[in-house]
Design a protein around this motif. Structure first.
Motif, PDB file in Angstrom:
ATOM      1  N   THR A 192     -29.166  29.437  -7.494  1.00  0.00           N
ATOM      2  CA  THR A 192     -30.540  28.932  -7.610  1.00  0.00           C
ATOM      3  C   THR A 192     -30.529  27.566  -8.304  1.00  0.00           C
ATOM      4  O   THR A 192     -29.554  27.209  -8.971  1.00  0.00           O
ATOM      5  N   ARG A 193     -31.640  26.869  -8.172  1.00  0.00           N
ATOM      6  CA  ARG A 193     -31.829  25.584  -8.853  1.00  0.00           C
ATOM      7  C   ARG A 193     -31.684  25.810 -10.376  1.00  0.00           C
ATOM      8  O   ARG A 193     -31.171  24.976 -11.103  1.00  0.00           O
ATOM      9  N   GLY A 194     -32.162  26.960 -10.848  1.00  0.00           N
ATOM     10  CA  GLY A 194     -32.086  27.304 -12.276  1.00  0.00           C
ATOM     11  C   GLY A 194     -30.638  27.353 -12.774  1.00  0.00           C
ATOM     12  O   GLY A 194     -30.350  26.963 -13.902  1.00  0.00           O
ATOM     13  N   ASP A 195     -29.720  27.833 -11.906  1.00  0.00           N
ATOM     14  CA  ASP A 195     -28.301  27.867 -12.299  1.00  0.00           C
ATOM     15  C   ASP A 195     -27.822  26.451 -12.598  1.00  0.00           C
ATOM     16  O   ASP A 195     -27.055  26.224 -13.537  1.00  0.00           O
ATOM     17  N   ILE A 196     -28.269  25.517 -11.775  1.00  0.00           N
ATOM     18  CA  ILE A 196     -27.825  24.120 -11.956  1.00  0.00           C
ATOM     19  C   ILE A 196     -28.482  23.522 -13.202  1.00  0.00           C
ATOM     20  O   ILE A 196     -27.814  22.877 -14.009  1.00  0.00           O
ATOM     21  N   ASP A 197     -29.779  23.773 -13.361  1.00  0.00           N
ATOM     22  CA  ASP A 197     -30.480  23.223 -14.528  1.00  0.00           C
ATOM     23  C   ASP A 197     -29.877  23.739 -15.837  1.00  0.00           C
ATOM     24  O   ASP A 197     -29.865  23.037 -16.841  1.00  0.00           O
ATOM     25  N   ALA A 198     -29.383  24.966 -15.795  1.00  0.00           N
ATOM     26  CA  ALA A 198     -28.832  25.561 -17.021  1.00  0.00           C
ATOM     27  C   ALA A 198     -27.426  25.051 -17.346  1.00  0.00           C
ATOM     28  O   ALA A 198     -26.904  25.289 -18.436  1.00  0.00           O
ATOM     29  N   ARG A 199     -26.831  24.356 -16.403  1.00  0.00           N
ATOM     30  CA  ARG A 199     -25.450  23.920 -16.555  1.00  0.00           C
ATOM     31  C   ARG A 199     -25.332  22.774 -17.559  1.00  0.00           C
ATOM     32  O   ARG A 199     -25.992  21.756 -17.426  1.00  0.00           O
ATOM     33  N   GLU A 200     -24.477  22.939 -18.552  1.00  0.00           N
ATOM     34  CA  GLU A 200     -24.335  21.885 -19.576  1.00  0.00           C
ATOM     35  C   GLU A 200     -23.299  20.851 -19.216  1.00  0.00           C
ATOM     36  O   GLU A 200     -23.138  19.859 -19.895  1.00  0.00           O
ATOM     37  N   TYR A 201     -22.509  21.099 -18.197  1.00  0.00           N
ATOM     38  CA  TYR A 201     -21.409  20.177 -17.899  1.00  0.00           C
ATOM     39  C   TYR A 201     -21.240  19.951 -16.404  1.00  0.00           C
ATOM     40  O   TYR A 201     -21.719  20.733 -15.622  1.00  0.00           O
TER      41      TYR A 201
END
Ligand code: AHR
Length: 329
Positions: A320-329
């Motif tokens: 999901t887009r949320g997985d990407i937004d949550a990514r710190e690196y």
């Protein structure tokens, strides 16, 4: 008169000795006065987005504001540079030595020296192979073999109806435990599945440039293959670029299925876009975990000898887009 001259001489010698102490920011002796905990960290290099995120995590964790002096040494992918850095840390009498080993083998001698010096050694990210596991205090990092087995399980489901599967394998730095584990996992899968074949394997050194070069060569040699099993995101980006230029189809909508490791932010975007079909996380945020170990040692506790980091998987169908937004690196 001679007595006076002698006193002046002693005074100057004393001043000279004080001035010879390590300049601020470079050594343990400087920290003796400021109360900082001195950590010598030998990093592999800066070959990938993963590595850059790992360095950032270490720098942010071991900052002066948090009570540390980090002596950072970039080994530029060379084991001899890491050995020299570890010797430098011993000579500086740092409080802790941390290193991310470029290769698995060849550490016994320098680790014996560290053991004799009494400085604890924390190995992080990749593993080492030693004659005696007392040569290092503990290790924290990824289970590279397990990461690869997870990718193989995905392939078994995805290609269950295929009698033949032609695989191109782009490996990381040969001899690093990240490469060894991921390669072993794939080869075990090939052994188990009679129709699977690795038609070509070569190292792309975990870099984008080499990933592209390897794929450019592959595309000239092979008109067809089903899977690109690529041992990190940066090499996958390079290989994808080469396939795009050569107009070779890839991704979830047909053509070559790309499997990658790391699941960096850019890797997750490529997974959401369908260029990478399956991406296995390799977590670079190891700074806080190393700090926990150092705190345990400081408090006289015994940290776990081996600590594996939990890691997730991502595929185009479910990311999901949320997985990407949550990514710190
Ligand atoms: O050791 C971890 C590996 O090293 C990462 O998968 C890769 O990107 C890095 O360079």
């Amino acid at each position: 008169m001679i007595k006076k001259l002698f006193c002046v001489l002693i005074f100057f010698l004393f001043i000279l000795a004080a001035c010879k102490r390590e300049p601020s920011g470079s050594g343990a002796s400087a920290a003796e006065n400021d109360g900082l905990i001195v950590v010598g960290f030998s990093q592999v290099g800066s070959e990938s987005d993963w590595r850059i995120a790992n360095t950032k995590s270490m720098r942010e964790t071991f900052s002066e504001e948090k009570g540390y002096r980090l002596i950072f040494r970039d080994a530029q992918q060379k084991q001899e540079n890491q050995i020299a850095a570890i010797r430098e840390f011993i000579a500086l009498n740092v409080d802790y030595i941390v290193f991310a080993p470029v290769t698995e083998e060849g550490w016994d001698e320098v680790l014996n020296e560290a053991l004799s010096s009494g400085v604890p050694v924390v190995v992080m990210d990749r593993m080492i192979s030693t004659s005696d596991d007392q040569l290092y205090t503990c290790w924290v990092g990824s289970n590279f073999r397990k990461e690869s087995e997870t990718a193989v399980e995905w392939m078994e489901k995805k290609f269950k109806d295929k009698n033949e599967l032609k695989i191109v394998h782009i490996q990381g730095n040969l001899g690093s435990s990240a490469q060894i584990g991921r390669t072993e996992g794939l080869l075990a899968g090939v052994h188990k599945n009679p129709g699977w074949e690795v038609v070509y394997a070569a190292s792309g050194d975990f870099t984008q440039v080499r990933g592209k070069e390897v794929m450019e060569y592959v595309l000239k040699q092979y008109d067809y293959f089903d899977v690109l099993f690529c041992e990190n995101d940066n090499m996958a980006f390079g290989a994808i670029e080469a396939m795009t230029v050569a107009k070779r189809e890839y991704g979830v909508n047909g053509g070559v299925s790309v499997i990658s490791f790391d699941a960096t932010r850019a890797g997750l975007i490529a997974t959401l876009d369908g260029a990478i079909c399956f991406n296995v996380e390799c977590n670079p945020l190891l700074g806080p975990r190393v700090e926990t170990i150092i705190n345990q040692l400081k408090n006289g506790e015994t940290p776990a000898k081996l600590a594996y980091v939990e890691e997730a998987v991502f595929e185009t169908a479910t990311i999901t887009r949320g997985d990407i937004d949550a990514r710190e690196y």
